[in-house]
Design a protein around this motif. Structure first.
Motif, short mmCIF file in Angstrom:
data_model
loop_
_atom_site.label_atom_id
_atom_site.label_comp_id
_atom_site.label_asym_id
_atom_site.label_seq_id
_atom_site.Cartn_x
_atom_site.Cartn_y
_atom_site.Cartn_z
N VAL A 51 0.84 -1.20 0.00
CA VAL A 51 0.00 0.00 0.00
C VAL A 51 0.88 1.26 0.00
O VAL A 51 0.62 2.20 -0.74
N PHE A 52 1.93 1.27 0.80
CA PHE A 52 2.80 2.44 0.86
C PHE A 52 3.65 2.59 -0.40
O PHE A 52 4.10 3.68 -0.72
N GLY A 53 3.84 1.51 -1.16
CA GLY A 53 4.60 1.57 -2.40
C GLY A 53 3.76 1.86 -3.63
O GLY A 53 4.29 2.16 -4.70
N LEU A 54 2.43 1.78 -3.50
CA LEU A 54 1.54 1.99 -4.65
C LEU A 54 1.67 3.35 -5.32
O LEU A 54 1.70 3.42 -6.55
N PRO A 55 1.74 4.46 -4.58
CA PRO A 55 1.85 5.75 -5.28
C PRO A 55 3.07 5.82 -6.19
O PRO A 55 2.98 6.28 -7.33
N TRP A 56 4.20 5.33 -5.72
CA TRP A 56 5.42 5.36 -6.53
C TRP A 56 5.28 4.45 -7.75
O TRP A 56 5.63 4.84 -8.87
N ALA A 57 4.76 3.25 -7.54
CA ALA A 57 4.61 2.31 -8.66
C ALA A 57 3.64 2.84 -9.71
O ALA A 57 3.91 2.76 -10.92
N LEU A 58 2.51 3.39 -9.28
CA LEU A 58 1.55 3.94 -10.23
C LEU A 58 2.13 5.14 -10.98
O LEU A 58 1.88 5.31 -12.18
N LEU A 59 2.92 5.95 -10.29
CA LEU A 59 3.56 7.08 -10.97
C LEU A 59 4.53 6.59 -12.03
O LEU A 59 4.60 7.14 -13.13
N MET A 60 5.30 5.54 -11.73
CA MET A 60 6.23 5.00 -12.72
C MET A 60 5.49 4.44 -13.93
O MET A 60 5.87 4.68 -15.07
N TRP A 61 4.40 3.71 -13.69
CA TRP A 61 3.62 3.18 -14.81
C TRP A 61 2.98 4.31 -15.61
O TRP A 61 2.86 4.23 -16.84
N SER A 62 2.58 5.35 -14.92
CA SER A 62 2.03 6.51 -15.61
C SER A 62 3.06 7.12 -16.55
O SER A 62 2.76 7.46 -17.70
N MET A 63 4.28 7.26 -16.08
CA MET A 63 5.34 7.84 -16.91
C MET A 63 5.68 6.93 -18.09
O MET A 63 5.91 7.42 -19.21
N VAL A 64 5.69 5.63 -17.86
CA VAL A 64 6.00 4.69 -18.95
C VAL A 64 4.91 4.76 -20.02
O VAL A 64 5.20 4.87 -21.22
N THR A 65 3.64 4.70 -19.61
CA THR A 65 2.57 4.73 -20.60
C THR A 65 2.49 6.07 -21.31
O THR A 65 2.21 6.13 -22.51
N PHE A 66 2.77 7.16 -20.60
CA PHE A 66 2.80 8.47 -21.25
C PHE A 66 3.91 8.54 -22.29
O PHE A 66 3.72 9.04 -23.39
N SER A 67 5.08 8.01 -21.93
CA SER A 67 6.22 8.03 -22.87
C SER A 67 5.92 7.20 -24.11
O SER A 67 6.23 7.61 -25.24
N VAL A 68 5.32 6.04 -23.92
CA VAL A 68 4.97 5.19 -25.07
C VAL A 68 3.96 5.91 -25.97
O VAL A 68 4.11 5.94 -27.20
N ALA A 69 2.94 6.52 -25.37
CA ALA A 69 1.94 7.24 -26.16
C ALA A 69 2.56 8.42 -26.90
O ALA A 69 2.26 8.66 -28.08
N LEU A 70 3.45 9.14 -26.24
CA LEU A 70 4.10 10.27 -26.88
C LEU A 70 4.98 9.83 -28.04
O LEU A 70 4.94 10.43 -29.13
N LEU A 71 5.74 8.76 -27.85
CA LEU A 71 6.59 8.25 -28.92
C LEU A 71 5.77 7.74 -30.10
O LEU A 71 6.11 7.99 -31.27
N LEU A 72 4.69 7.03 -29.82
CA LEU A 72 3.83 6.57 -30.90
C LEU A 72 3.26 7.74 -31.69
O LEU A 72 3.22 7.71 -32.93
#
Length: 125
Positions: A51-72
């Motif tokens: 639970v305490f690690g979820l904000p960091w993990a979700l933020l990392m996944w958010s950045m990865v998916t944003f980067s993929v969408a931007l590159l596409l």
């Protein structure tokens, strides 16, 4: 996906901050009671750590998916000069990220132990 993961990271982070700020005036000796109440019978403190690690993990996944969408988007709807500049910049950023990950993991023996135990767990399953 990026927006959903970002929103989840923000909401969970704010809930955790609020939960912590409301307990600021409590006696520090009460921390053991809090830990005991949140210790799972089978999994111990792992659910609370997740639970305490979820904000960091979700933020990392958010950045990865944003980067993929931007590159596409950049590689689909652009001219050759934009594609080349985005590709070169992306390669530099990816190389820097991988270098940081490698240097952080080399200095930590816990990762080696974790990976060894994970491999044994997967092999035994």
């Amino acid at each position: 996906m990026s927006i959903v993961a970002s929103a989840g990271s923000i909401v969970i982070g704010l809930l955790l901050v609020h939960r912590n700020s409301t307990k600021q005036n409590e006696d520090p000796a009460g921390a053991s009671t809090y830990i005991h109440q949140n210790t799972h019978r089978t999994f111990g403190l792992e659910p609370m750590a997740i639970v305490f690690g979820l904000p960091w993990a979700l933020l990392m996944w958010s950045m990865v998916t944003f980067s993929v969408a931007l590159l596409l988007s950049c590689f689909r709807n652009s001219n050759i000069s934009t594609r080349i500049s985005v590709a070169v910049t992306s390669l530099v950023v990816i190389a820097t990220i991988l270098w940081c990950i490698q240097s952080a993991w080399e200095s930590n023996d816990d990762v080696v132990v974790f990976l060894r135990e994970l491999r044994q767990f997967i092999a035994s399953s």
